[in-house]
Motif scaffolding. Structure first.
Motif, short mmCIF file in Angstrom:
data_model
loop_
_atom_site.label_atom_id
_atom_site.label_comp_id
_atom_site.label_asym_id
_atom_site.label_seq_id
_atom_site.Cartn_x
_atom_site.Cartn_y
_atom_site.Cartn_z
N VAL A 148 6.57 13.11 -9.79
CA VAL A 148 7.64 14.05 -9.44
C VAL A 148 8.98 13.62 -10.03
CG1 VAL A 148 6.51 14.80 -7.32
CG2 VAL A 148 8.08 12.83 -7.26
N GLY A 149 9.06 12.38 -10.46
CA GLY A 149 10.30 11.89 -11.05
C GLY A 149 11.32 11.47 -10.00
N THR A 150 12.56 11.41 -10.42
CA THR A 150 13.64 10.85 -9.60
C THR A 150 13.77 11.51 -8.23
OG1 THR A 150 14.83 10.35 -11.64
CG2 THR A 150 16.09 10.22 -9.61
N LYS A 151 13.41 12.79 -8.13
CA LYS A 151 13.58 13.47 -6.84
C LYS A 151 12.72 12.86 -5.74
CE LYS A 151 10.11 17.19 -7.00
NZ LYS A 151 9.92 18.66 -6.93
N GLY A 152 11.72 12.05 -6.12
CA GLY A 152 10.87 11.40 -5.11
C GLY A 152 11.47 10.13 -4.54
N LEU A 153 12.50 9.58 -5.19
CA LEU A 153 13.09 8.33 -4.72
C LEU A 153 13.75 8.45 -3.34
CD1 LEU A 153 14.52 7.01 -8.11
CD2 LEU A 153 12.57 6.09 -6.83
N PRO A 154 14.46 9.55 -3.03
CA PRO A 154 15.00 9.69 -1.67
C PRO A 154 13.92 9.73 -0.60
CG PRO A 154 16.12 11.19 -3.17
CD PRO A 154 14.96 10.61 -3.92
N TRP A 155 12.71 10.20 -0.97
CA TRP A 155 11.61 10.21 0.00
C TRP A 155 11.24 8.78 0.39
CZ3 TRP A 155 8.01 13.71 -3.48
CH2 TRP A 155 8.65 14.94 -3.70
N SER A 180 0.83 -1.21 0.00
CA SER A 180 0.00 0.00 0.00
C SER A 180 0.85 1.25 0.00
CB SER A 180 -0.94 0.00 1.21
OG SER A 180 -1.88 1.06 1.11
N GLY A 181 0.23 2.34 -0.39
CA GLY A 181 0.90 3.63 -0.46
C GLY A 181 0.18 4.49 -1.47
N PRO A 182 0.59 5.72 -1.64
CA PRO A 182 -0.11 6.64 -2.53
C PRO A 182 0.05 6.28 -4.01
CG PRO A 182 1.90 7.64 -1.73
CD PRO A 182 1.75 6.36 -0.98
N CYS A 183 -0.96 6.62 -4.77
CA CYS A 183 -0.86 6.47 -6.22
C CYS A 183 0.40 7.19 -6.71
CB CYS A 183 -2.10 7.04 -6.89
SG CYS A 183 -2.01 7.11 -8.69
N SER A 184 0.59 8.42 -6.24
CA SER A 184 1.75 9.21 -6.63
C SER A 184 2.45 9.78 -5.41
CB SER A 184 1.34 10.37 -7.54
OG SER A 184 0.76 9.92 -8.73
N ALA A 185 3.76 9.78 -5.45
CA ALA A 185 4.54 10.52 -4.45
C ALA A 185 4.44 11.99 -4.84
CB ALA A 185 5.99 10.05 -4.46
N GLU A 186 3.86 12.80 -3.95
CA GLU A 186 3.62 14.21 -4.28
C GLU A 186 4.64 15.13 -3.60
OE1 GLU A 186 -1.16 13.19 -4.43
OE2 GLU A 186 -0.38 14.54 -2.89
N THR A 187 4.79 14.94 -2.31
CA THR A 187 5.77 15.72 -1.54
C THR A 187 6.44 14.79 -0.55
OG1 THR A 187 4.24 16.29 0.25
CG2 THR A 187 4.27 17.77 -1.67
#
Length: 362
Positions: free
Chosen positions: A68-75, A24-31
């Protein structure tokens, strides 16, 4: 550092082997805040085994939020540190595979829009060569079992040993109840061909709305699926993508609590004996049905020979409609659905036509 990595690998393997497996988790990583809070609240339920989030979002039309692209991977990397839960991300290109692995994503999945394109699947497979990472493969958008199988074969040939399936439904003309029609028979056939392969259900994409998630999830568990992937968001109504199908972590916990979790087997001699008795009856009836069908085809052969001798067409539409209507009315009184009777008789009718075609060309 080595000990941490070993523990992480064991955690991924533990999750992969767990039944039911809940992702489970969000459809999209937003922030970053949204990802971390969602992950923390999901972990708090104690019912989630793996975190998911869309980093790259292929959309039907341009202009929509495409992730958000690659910048969301560290999240996600941080979410794993906070919760201890493995992470999963959808990838559609070789570069996305490389980026996801660079940020230690634990499990990758190939989406429906990618599965439908063998060139894209091959690109992903090439990027996976030499990598030891579990891969989940969603069914293609269109109801084509061979495309799904082909994607599995391409990934397997790249050396990936842990491959699982995600059933997320299919696009179909005239479908109104679901976002993507489940077409359970296709998923069942895929499971039959791959009996030892993990298969999980994605009610979120099948339903497209949260009010029928439980119904579809329960159907999947009744059919012996190995787990569920359900989208969860801290504020579903304001999600940047697919708002109608997402639920809060707390709602997810409630939904999972309502499901009746069934097992394929239980260690009971009494249950096994009763099932074997009833299955023997089914086998006997199936044998009788096959004998009757064989006799029916022999009569169809005689009819075909008679039509040929008298220059009559094989297809007699009026007669076929009469057979169909008569059988549907009679079958419904016996508790058989019209759709089933129609499909069954269509198959019988086509076999009869094939028999008569052979006679005409013989």
């Amino acid at each position: 550092m080595q000990t941490t990595m070993e523990n992480q690998k064991r955690s991924v393997q533990d999750a992969w082997q767990k039944r039911p497996l809940i992702i489970s988790g969000p459809c999209s990583a937003e922030t970053e805040e949204q990802v971390l809070e969602t992950a923390t609240r999901l972990a708090k339920t104690g019912k989630v085994d793996m975190l998911r989030a869309g980093i790259w979002k292929p959309r039907t039309r341009p202009g929509s939020f495409e992730g958000v692209g690659t910048k969301g991977l560290p999240w996600l990397q941080q979410a794993r540190k906070l919760t201890g839960l493995p992470t999963a991300v959808e990838v559609a290109t070789g570069k996305q595979v490389e980026d996801a692995l660079h940020f230690d994503v634990d499990v990758l999945w190939i989406g429906a829009r990618t599965t439908v394109n063998p060139f894209s699947v091959q690109e992903v497979a090439d990027a996976l060569r030499g990598v030891k990472v579990p891969v989940l493969i969603k069914n293609p958008i269109n109801p084509d079992l061979e495309l799904w199988i082909g994607a599995v074969e391409r990934v397997a040939k790249a050396g990936i040993e842990q491959i699982g399936l995600i059933h997320r439904g299919f696009s179909s003309y005239g479908n109104t109840e679901f976002r993507n029609a489940p077409m359970w028979h296709l998923a069942i056939e895929m499971k039959r061909r791959n009996p030892n392969m993990l298969i999980i259900n994605d009610p979120s994409h099948i339903c497209g709305r949260r009010d029928i998630l439980l119904e579809v999830a329960q159907e999947a568990i009744n059919l012996d699926y190995d787990g569920l992937m359900i989208e969860s968001h801290i504020d579903p109504d304001n999600a940047w993508s697919d708002a109608k199908q997402q639920i809060t972590p707390e709602q997810l916990a409630g939904l999972l609590g309502e499901i009746v979790w069934r097992k394929e087997d239980i260690p009971s001699e009494e249950v096994h004996a009763m099932l074997e008795k009833m299955r023997a009856q089914i086998n006997q009836l199936d044998d009788e049905l096959l004998q009757l069908l064989s006799q029916r085809m022999k009569i169809a052969d005689k009819i075909g020979q008679y039509k040929k001798e008298n220059n009559l067409t094989i297809l007699q539409t009026r007669r076929w409609n009469e057979i169909l209507e008569r059988a549907c009315k009679k079958g419904e009184k016996m508790g058989l659905g019209r759709e089933f009777i129609t499909k069954y008789l269509d198959a019988v009718h086509m076999e009869s036509i094939n028999h008569q075609n052979k006679i005409f060309h013989g």
